[in-house]
Design an enzyme around this catalytic site. Structure first.
Site, PDB file in Angstrom:
ATOM      1  N   ARG A  24       0.825  -1.216   0.000  1.00  0.00           N
ATOM      2  CA  ARG A  24       0.000   0.000   0.000  1.00  0.00           C
ATOM      3  C   ARG A  24       0.856   1.262   0.000  1.00  0.00           C
ATOM      4  O   ARG A  24       0.465   2.279   0.569  1.00  0.00           O
ATOM      5  CB  ARG A  24      -0.960   0.037   1.196  1.00  0.00           C
ATOM      6  CG  ARG A  24      -2.054  -0.996   1.161  1.00  0.00           C
ATOM      7  CD  ARG A  24      -3.206  -0.547   0.263  1.00  0.00           C
ATOM      8  NE  ARG A  24      -4.179  -1.612   0.118  1.00  0.00           N
ATOM      9  CZ  ARG A  24      -5.358  -1.644   0.736  1.00  0.00           C
ATOM     10  NH1 ARG A  24      -5.708  -0.668   1.518  1.00  0.00           N
ATOM     11  NH2 ARG A  24      -6.178  -2.654   0.550  1.00  0.00           N
ATOM     12  N   ARG A  28      -3.420   6.525   1.104  1.00  0.00           N
ATOM     13  CA  ARG A  28      -3.950   7.691   1.820  1.00  0.00           C
ATOM     14  C   ARG A  28      -3.000   8.346   2.811  1.00  0.00           C
ATOM     15  O   ARG A  28      -3.262   9.447   3.269  1.00  0.00           O
ATOM     16  CB  ARG A  28      -5.256   7.300   2.520  1.00  0.00           C
ATOM     17  CG  ARG A  28      -6.405   7.156   1.546  1.00  0.00           C
ATOM     18  CD  ARG A  28      -7.633   6.620   2.201  1.00  0.00           C
ATOM     19  NE  ARG A  28      -7.413   5.229   2.594  1.00  0.00           N
ATOM     20  CZ  ARG A  28      -8.277   4.495   3.278  1.00  0.00           C
ATOM     21  NH1 ARG A  28      -9.403   5.026   3.681  1.00  0.00           N
ATOM     22  NH2 ARG A  28      -8.006   3.232   3.568  1.00  0.00           N
ATOM     23  N   ARG A  37      -6.681  11.771  -5.508  1.00  0.00           N
ATOM     24  CA  ARG A  37      -7.923  11.010  -5.293  1.00  0.00           C
ATOM     25  C   ARG A  37      -9.148  11.891  -5.485  1.00  0.00           C
ATOM     26  O   ARG A  37     -10.178  11.428  -5.989  1.00  0.00           O
ATOM     27  CB  ARG A  37      -7.879  10.418  -3.883  1.00  0.00           C
ATOM     28  CG  ARG A  37      -9.098   9.665  -3.417  1.00  0.00           C
ATOM     29  CD  ARG A  37      -9.131   8.276  -4.005  1.00  0.00           C
ATOM     30  NE  ARG A  37     -10.277   7.518  -3.510  1.00  0.00           N
ATOM     31  CZ  ARG A  37     -11.513   7.630  -3.989  1.00  0.00           C
ATOM     32  NH1 ARG A  37     -11.788   8.491  -4.950  1.00  0.00           N
ATOM     33  NH2 ARG A  37     -12.495   6.884  -3.492  1.00  0.00           N
ATOM     34  N   ASP A  74      -6.811  -2.509  -7.586  1.00  0.00           N
ATOM     35  CA  ASP A  74      -7.341  -3.176  -6.404  1.00  0.00           C
ATOM     36  C   ASP A  74      -7.655  -4.626  -6.756  1.00  0.00           C
ATOM     37  O   ASP A  74      -7.917  -4.938  -7.925  1.00  0.00           O
ATOM     38  CB  ASP A  74      -8.612  -2.478  -5.905  1.00  0.00           C
ATOM     39  CG  ASP A  74      -8.932  -2.910  -4.476  1.00  0.00           C
ATOM     40  OD1 ASP A  74      -8.362  -2.323  -3.533  1.00  0.00           O
ATOM     41  OD2 ASP A  74      -9.722  -3.866  -4.295  1.00  0.00           O
ATOM     42  N   TYR A 149     -15.115 -11.415  -0.416  1.00  0.00           N
ATOM     43  CA  TYR A 149     -15.822 -10.147  -0.668  1.00  0.00           C
ATOM     44  C   TYR A 149     -17.052 -10.381  -1.534  1.00  0.00           C
ATOM     45  O   TYR A 149     -18.084  -9.724  -1.366  1.00  0.00           O
ATOM     46  CB  TYR A 149     -14.876  -9.135  -1.334  1.00  0.00           C
ATOM     47  CG  TYR A 149     -13.776  -8.668  -0.401  1.00  0.00           C
ATOM     48  CD1 TYR A 149     -14.009  -7.664   0.532  1.00  0.00           C
ATOM     49  CD2 TYR A 149     -12.509  -9.239  -0.435  1.00  0.00           C
ATOM     50  CE1 TYR A 149     -13.017  -7.243   1.409  1.00  0.00           C
ATOM     51  CE2 TYR A 149     -11.505  -8.828   0.425  1.00  0.00           C
ATOM     52  CZ  TYR A 149     -11.761  -7.832   1.355  1.00  0.00           C
ATOM     53  OH  TYR A 149     -10.779  -7.424   2.214  1.00  0.00           O
TER      54      TYR A 149
HETATM   55  O1  1CP Z   1       0.135   0.731  -3.262  1.00  0.00           O
HETATM   56  C1  1CP Z   1      -0.364  -0.379  -3.414  1.00  0.00           C
HETATM   57  O2  1CP Z   1      -0.157  -1.330  -2.639  1.00  0.00           O
HETATM   58  C2  1CP Z   1      -1.168  -0.662  -4.659  1.00  0.00           C
HETATM   59  C3  1CP Z   1      -2.583  -0.519  -4.567  1.00  0.00           C
HETATM   60  C4  1CP Z   1      -3.498  -1.494  -3.833  1.00  0.00           C
HETATM   61  C5  1CP Z   1      -3.375  -2.888  -3.594  1.00  0.00           C
HETATM   62  C6  1CP Z   1      -2.213  -3.799  -3.880  1.00  0.00           C
HETATM   63  C7  1CP Z   1      -4.746  -1.100  -3.354  1.00  0.00           C
HETATM   64  C8  1CP Z   1      -5.249   0.283  -3.406  1.00  0.00           C
HETATM   65  N1  1CP Z   1      -5.417  -2.209  -2.899  1.00  0.00           N
HETATM   66  C9  1CP Z   1      -4.601  -3.320  -3.012  1.00  0.00           C
HETATM   67  C10 1CP Z   1      -4.912  -4.726  -2.685  1.00  0.00           C
HETATM   68  C11 1CP Z   1      -6.084  -5.020  -1.823  1.00  0.00           C
HETATM   69  N2  1CP Z   1      -7.336  -4.460  -1.853  1.00  0.00           N
HETATM   70  C12 1CP Z   1      -6.110  -6.071  -0.877  1.00  0.00           C
HETATM   71  C13 1CP Z   1      -4.962  -7.032  -0.635  1.00  0.00           C
HETATM   72  C14 1CP Z   1      -3.894  -6.453   0.229  1.00  0.00           C
HETATM   73  C15 1CP Z   1      -4.308  -6.117   1.656  1.00  0.00           C
HETATM   74  O3  1CP Z   1      -4.681  -7.021   2.394  1.00  0.00           O
HETATM   75  O4  1CP Z   1      -4.220  -4.930   1.981  1.00  0.00           O
HETATM   76  C16 1CP Z   1      -7.376  -6.095  -0.284  1.00  0.00           C
HETATM   77  C17 1CP Z   1      -7.884  -7.038   0.793  1.00  0.00           C
HETATM   78  C18 1CP Z   1      -8.164  -5.072  -0.908  1.00  0.00           C
HETATM   79  C19 1CP Z   1      -9.574  -4.754  -0.657  1.00  0.00           C
HETATM   80  C20 1CP Z   1      -9.749  -3.326  -0.274  1.00  0.00           C
HETATM   81  N3  1CP Z   1      -9.654  -2.282  -1.150  1.00  0.00           N
HETATM   82  C21 1CP Z   1      -9.941  -2.805   1.015  1.00  0.00           C
HETATM   83  C22 1CP Z   1     -10.066  -3.622   2.312  1.00  0.00           C
HETATM   84  C23 1CP Z   1     -11.493  -3.702   2.699  1.00  0.00           C
HETATM   85  C24 1CP Z   1     -11.856  -4.596   3.880  1.00  0.00           C
HETATM   86  O5  1CP Z   1     -12.675  -4.113   4.673  1.00  0.00           O
HETATM   87  O6  1CP Z   1     -11.419  -5.746   3.994  1.00  0.00           O
HETATM   88  C25 1CP Z   1     -10.009  -1.398   0.895  1.00  0.00           C
HETATM   89  C26 1CP Z   1     -10.244  -0.375   1.967  1.00  0.00           C
HETATM   90  C27 1CP Z   1      -9.806  -1.102  -0.485  1.00  0.00           C
HETATM   91  C28 1CP Z   1      -9.741   0.245  -1.116  1.00  0.00           C
HETATM   92  C29 1CP Z   1      -8.387   0.688  -1.496  1.00  0.00           C
HETATM   93  N4  1CP Z   1      -7.539  -0.035  -2.333  1.00  0.00           N
HETATM   94  C30 1CP Z   1      -6.383   0.671  -2.520  1.00  0.00           C
HETATM   95  C31 1CP Z   1      -6.476   1.903  -1.784  1.00  0.00           C
HETATM   96  C32 1CP Z   1      -5.438   2.980  -1.737  1.00  0.00           C
HETATM   97  C33 1CP Z   1      -7.726   1.895  -1.137  1.00  0.00           C
HETATM   98  C34 1CP Z   1      -8.312   2.998  -0.263  1.00  0.00           C
HETATM   99  C35 1CP Z   1      -9.433   3.669  -0.947  1.00  0.00           C
HETATM  100  C36 1CP Z   1      -9.267   5.110  -1.357  1.00  0.00           C
HETATM  101  O7  1CP Z   1      -8.190   5.657  -1.560  1.00  0.00           O
HETATM  102  O8  1CP Z   1     -10.320   5.735  -1.503  1.00  0.00           O
END
Ligand code: 1CP
Length: 343
Positions: A24, A28, A37, A74, A149
């Site tokens: 990540r 944010r 964003r 994502d 999910y």
């Molecule tokens: O920088 C990076 O790592 C690249 C971008 C990236 C990656 C690899 C994002 C951006 N998401 C992911 C993978 C991801 N997404 C995973 C696997 C890794 C981990 O466990 O963190 C998972 C489980 C998700 C699902 C997801 N997407 C969640 C978790 C939700 C939950 O309640 O379980 C969330 C909050 C997101 C949104 C998201 N994805 C990425 C960002 C920066 C965000 C935040 C949203 C935003 O900026 O508005």
């Protein structure tokens, strides 16, 4: 090709100081990410707009010169590509309609690669823009994690809806995991073809399963992806992150066939060192140490380096940096790992 340190580590080389990137790393905690964003209509639009996804990927590279860039996207673009109604609620997370009877058969498998074409454009633009030395990582979610999910329609703490689905409708789950594995293999192959140097499979929810379910729903589908990718692209470099797998990390690399395993921060370092004897590892600083500040970073890094830095190792966090991570302390972490006398 220029030396890409993370690829060298994945081939078994030990490098000192170890290469570093952070899960990540685009996100944010960075003010420039929050600014970018604001100009996206939705999070999925952000992911599917190559100019924006490229910019988000590049931001942490410019700031910290990480040894890897990870494609900004994502894991939930896959259910979106399969026809589910995925959206992201700001400040909360992903939402989609939970799978109902018959929905698995209605997934639109033929549309996955065309739907995800913007991602491949992002990858190829990134490979052209990144410094030669920087490894470009593509990724997908592991079938089990993506399925959680799709089944619950959102993130949950213990994946109870998906575990119940697994016990009550094992054949339906098996069908879903096969569809996800096959689509994910195609997706990773296309990312590699577009210019990704390696790909990572995120199994963020592998830690909620018993032994038998772990073998069937985490190991087997990841193995299926690895076999399909390698059949099409021999020598493809693959990382997997079975978060929370605990004891099941033992043998995971061999059973799935991946090149490198990413360790979460709960893995004891003595166990991590044992796993490293079998192959390269990546990890595993608790992300909250980057929230807590410099002294906790130093303490955590020193221990990890003592245990792992003499073998094939990529420094990373044990999970994603949290939105309250301090960008200056991230800089301190990178310099400290590189031995650059951070003050
Ligand atoms: O920088 C990076 O790592 C690249 C971008 C990236 C990656 C690899 C994002 C951006 N998401 C992911 C993978 C991801 N997404 C995973 C696997 C890794 C981990 O466990 O963190 C998972 C489980 C998700 C699902 C997801 N997407 C969640 C978790 C939700 C939950 O309640 O379980 C969330 C909050 C997101 C949104 C998201 N994805 C990425 C960002 C920066 C965000 C935040 C949203 C935003 O900026 O508005």
């Amino acid at each position: 090709m220029a030396e890409r340190k993370i690829i060298d580590v994945m081939e078994g080389k030990s490098i000192s100081p170890p290469p570093i990137w952070v899960m990540r790393q685009a996100g944010r905690y960075l003010p420039e990410y929050r600014e970018l964003r604001k100009s996206a209509k939705s999070f999925l639009d952000f992911c599917y707009t190559p100019s924006m996804a490229v910019e988000a990927t590049m931001q942490p590279i410019r700031r910290y010169d990480f040894d890897a860039a990870i494609l900004f996207s994502d894991i939930l673009v896959m259910p979106d590509a399969l026809g589910r109604d995925v959206h992201f609620v700001t400040g909360e997370g992903p939402r989609m309609t939970p799978l109902a009877e018959g929905d698995v058969d209605r997934l639109t498998t033929e549309n996955v690669l065309p739907h995800l074409a913007p991602v491949f454009e992002t990858v190829s633009t990134l490979r052209n823009n990144l410094p030669e030395k920087t490894t470009l990582l593509g990724f997908c979610g592991a079938p089990w994690t993506v399925a959680t999910y799709m089944i619950a329609g959102r993130g949950t703490n213990d994946q109870a809806p998906s575990r119940l689905f697994m016990y009550k409708q094992p054949q339906e789950l098996a069908k879903l995991l096969d569809i996800l594995a096959d689509a994910s293999a195609e997706y990773l192959i296309a990312q590699l073809d577009a210019g990704a140097d390696a790909v990572k499979i995120f199994d963020s929810w592998s830690g909620v399963l018993d032994e038998f379910s772990f073998e069937m729903n985490c190991i087997a589908p990841v193995r299926r992806i690895v076999d399909k990718v390698r059949a099409a692209r021999p020598g493809a470099k693959i990382i997997a992150f079975p978060k929370g797998a605990g004891h099941f990390y033992r043998g995971y690399r061999e059973k799935t066939g991946v090149d490198m395993i990413a360790l979460d921060w709960t893995i004891p370092l003595s166990f991590a060192a044992e796993l490293q004897k079998e192959g390269p590892v990546q990890g595993n600083l608790d992300p909250l140490r980057v929230v807590a500040g410099k002294s906790s970073i130093v303490e955590g890094v020193d221990r990890i380096m003592d245990a792992l830095a003499s073998g094939p190792f990529v420094f990373n966090l044990g999970h994603g940096i949290t939105p309250d991570g301090n960008p200056d302390d991230m800089d301190y972490l990178v310099r400290y790992v590189r031995g650059e006398n951070a003050s």
